[in-house]
Design an enzyme around this catalytic site. Structure first.
Site, short mmCIF file in Angstrom:
data_model
loop_
_atom_site.label_atom_id
_atom_site.label_comp_id
_atom_site.label_asym_id
_atom_site.label_seq_id
_atom_site.Cartn_x
_atom_site.Cartn_y
_atom_site.Cartn_z
N LYS A 10 -3.24 2.88 7.58
CA LYS A 10 -2.64 2.33 6.35
C LYS A 10 -3.55 1.26 5.74
O LYS A 10 -3.79 1.26 4.52
CB LYS A 10 -1.25 1.75 6.66
N THR A 11 -4.05 0.35 6.56
CA THR A 11 -4.96 -0.69 6.05
C THR A 11 -6.25 -0.07 5.54
O THR A 11 -6.78 -0.48 4.49
CB THR A 11 -5.26 -1.71 7.15
N ASP A 22 0.59 -6.23 3.94
CA ASP A 22 0.85 -5.55 5.20
C ASP A 22 2.23 -5.95 5.73
O ASP A 22 2.67 -7.09 5.50
CB ASP A 22 -0.23 -5.92 6.22
N THR A 74 5.55 -0.25 8.86
CA THR A 74 5.82 0.63 9.99
C THR A 74 7.30 1.00 10.05
O THR A 74 7.69 1.85 10.85
CB THR A 74 5.43 -0.05 11.31
N ARG A 78 -6.77 4.50 16.04
CA ARG A 78 -7.08 3.18 16.59
C ARG A 78 -7.18 3.23 18.11
O ARG A 78 -8.08 2.64 18.71
CB ARG A 78 -6.01 2.17 16.16
#
Length: 367
Positions: free
Chosen positions: A82-83, A127, A176, A235
């Site tokens: 997302k980032t 965020d 999230t 990640r």
């Protein structure tokens, strides 16, 4: 680790805090490495084909109109990009980017200070946007829709609201837990993209790219072994790649092969299904201490020595998705898959715990 499971403290709780898969103890250097591995352009972004195509259309249309695109909401589990997508949006639009987070905006004045300093076309990335304070959310409604904020001057009966016009800008929100966003805020996003877990094939492509950037020599079998244990999350895949590289270097190898991956992942307690210490601790508590459940979240968290929020947001999503745990109205229950993964026999042969009628299920109330 003992032969029969995770190490336990004197009170019977499990030390499950050190997790290589969630990066809770990630150093600043590791965060810098992770940032260096992020794709810079939409064409370089692997996986998420549908979201990528939809977002590409939105950005191309905005470029042709020479206007900022609609506000963008990106949702999905942690670690899926997302980032990275927010940074790509800024790069594709060739506009500056301002980064903040929901927990950092607890007052309307905090948000007003950020909004009033934006320039035309700038991308504001928020965020964990669902964790913003309610007064700040209400201010953001007006800013997103009318590009205006009302600055309150003075206090009490003499307070005056002064409207402040803002240049057009684009909010990119990441969350999230999209269900926690209030409807008025969610409706103000013109595009919503949900990121799903990645396939093993996509993770292999990501790891090949990351290995090249990190100058790591790796075999196809080694890459596959890491990708298959990465829980569908880039990640985690990149982090495991670096840990396998560390193991190989310490043991005098200069290549990440299948044997190095197997040995390193065993050292870091990541099994063939991608479960780590905390995951197995949760399953062992459910099966060995509570007979398969159902058991309440708070009780389960105490049993593994973690906070309820950690169990619910870090371990549980993957365990539920893979069918190890079933969430019932009375608590969490272990499925047949969980018993088999631990090498145990379910207490009700032929009947899974999650299939018992609620009235017949022994256990504790959920909370």
């Amino acid at each position: 680790m003992s032969a029969d499971g995770p190490d336990r403290a004197g009170d019977g709780s499990v030390d499950a805090t050190a997790r290589v898969v969630d990066g809770a103890a990630a150093t600043d250097e590791e965060r810098q490495v992770e940032a260096a591995l992020r794709p810079r352009r939409l064409a370089e972004f692997p996986g998420q084909q549908r979201v990528r195509d939809q977002l590409g259309l939105v950005l191309e249309a905005a470029r042709r109109r020479q206007a900022p695109p609609d506000h963008v909401l990106l949702s999905g589990p942690p670690g899926l990009g997302k980032t990275t997508l927010a940074m790509i949006i800024s790069a594709e639009l060739e506009q500056p980017m301002r980064i903040t987070s929901g927990p950092a905006i607890q007052h309307a004045g905090d948000l007003a200070a950020v909004l009033s300093s934006l320039v035309e076309g700038e991308v504001l990335f928020v965020d964990e946007i669902h964790r913003m304070a309610r007064p700040a959310e209400e201010l953001l409604y007006l800013a997103m829709e009318d590009f205006r904020v009302d600055v309150i001057v003075g206090k009490g009966p003499g307070a005056t609201a002064i409207p402040l016009e803002l240049p057009p800008f684009t909010v990119v929100g990441a969350t999230t837990r999209a269900g926690l966003l209030p409807a008025p805020l969610r409706d103000r996003f013109g595009f919503t993209g949900h990121l799903d877990y990645y396939s093993t094939e996509d993770l292999q492509r990501i790891l090949v790219r990351s290995a090249g950037l990190l100058e790591i020599e790796a075999t196809r079998d080694g890459i596959y072994e890491i990708a298959s244990r990465s829980r569908g999350t880039p990640r985690i895949a990149n982090r495991l790649l670096r840990r396998v590289r560390d193991w190989a270097q310490v043991h005098g190898q200069h290549i990440v092969d299948h044997e190095a991956a197997l040995a390193a992942l065993e050292l870091f307690d990541v099994d063939q299904q991608g479960l780590d210490r905390l995951d197995r601790a949760v399953l062992e508590a459910l099966c060995k201490r509570f007979g398969g459940g159902p058991v309440g979240l708070g009780t389960l968290a105490v049993a593994v020595g973690e906070e309820p929020d950690t169990v619910e947001t870090v371990a549980e999503p993957y365990l539920v998705r893979e069918g190890y745990i079933v969430r019932t109205p009375r608590g969490r229950s272990a499925s047949r898959t969980a018993w088999e993964h631990l090498g145990l026999t379910p207490p009700h042969p032929g009947v899974a715990q999650d299939q018992l009628p609620i009235g017949e299920q022994p256990g504790r109330l959920d909370h």
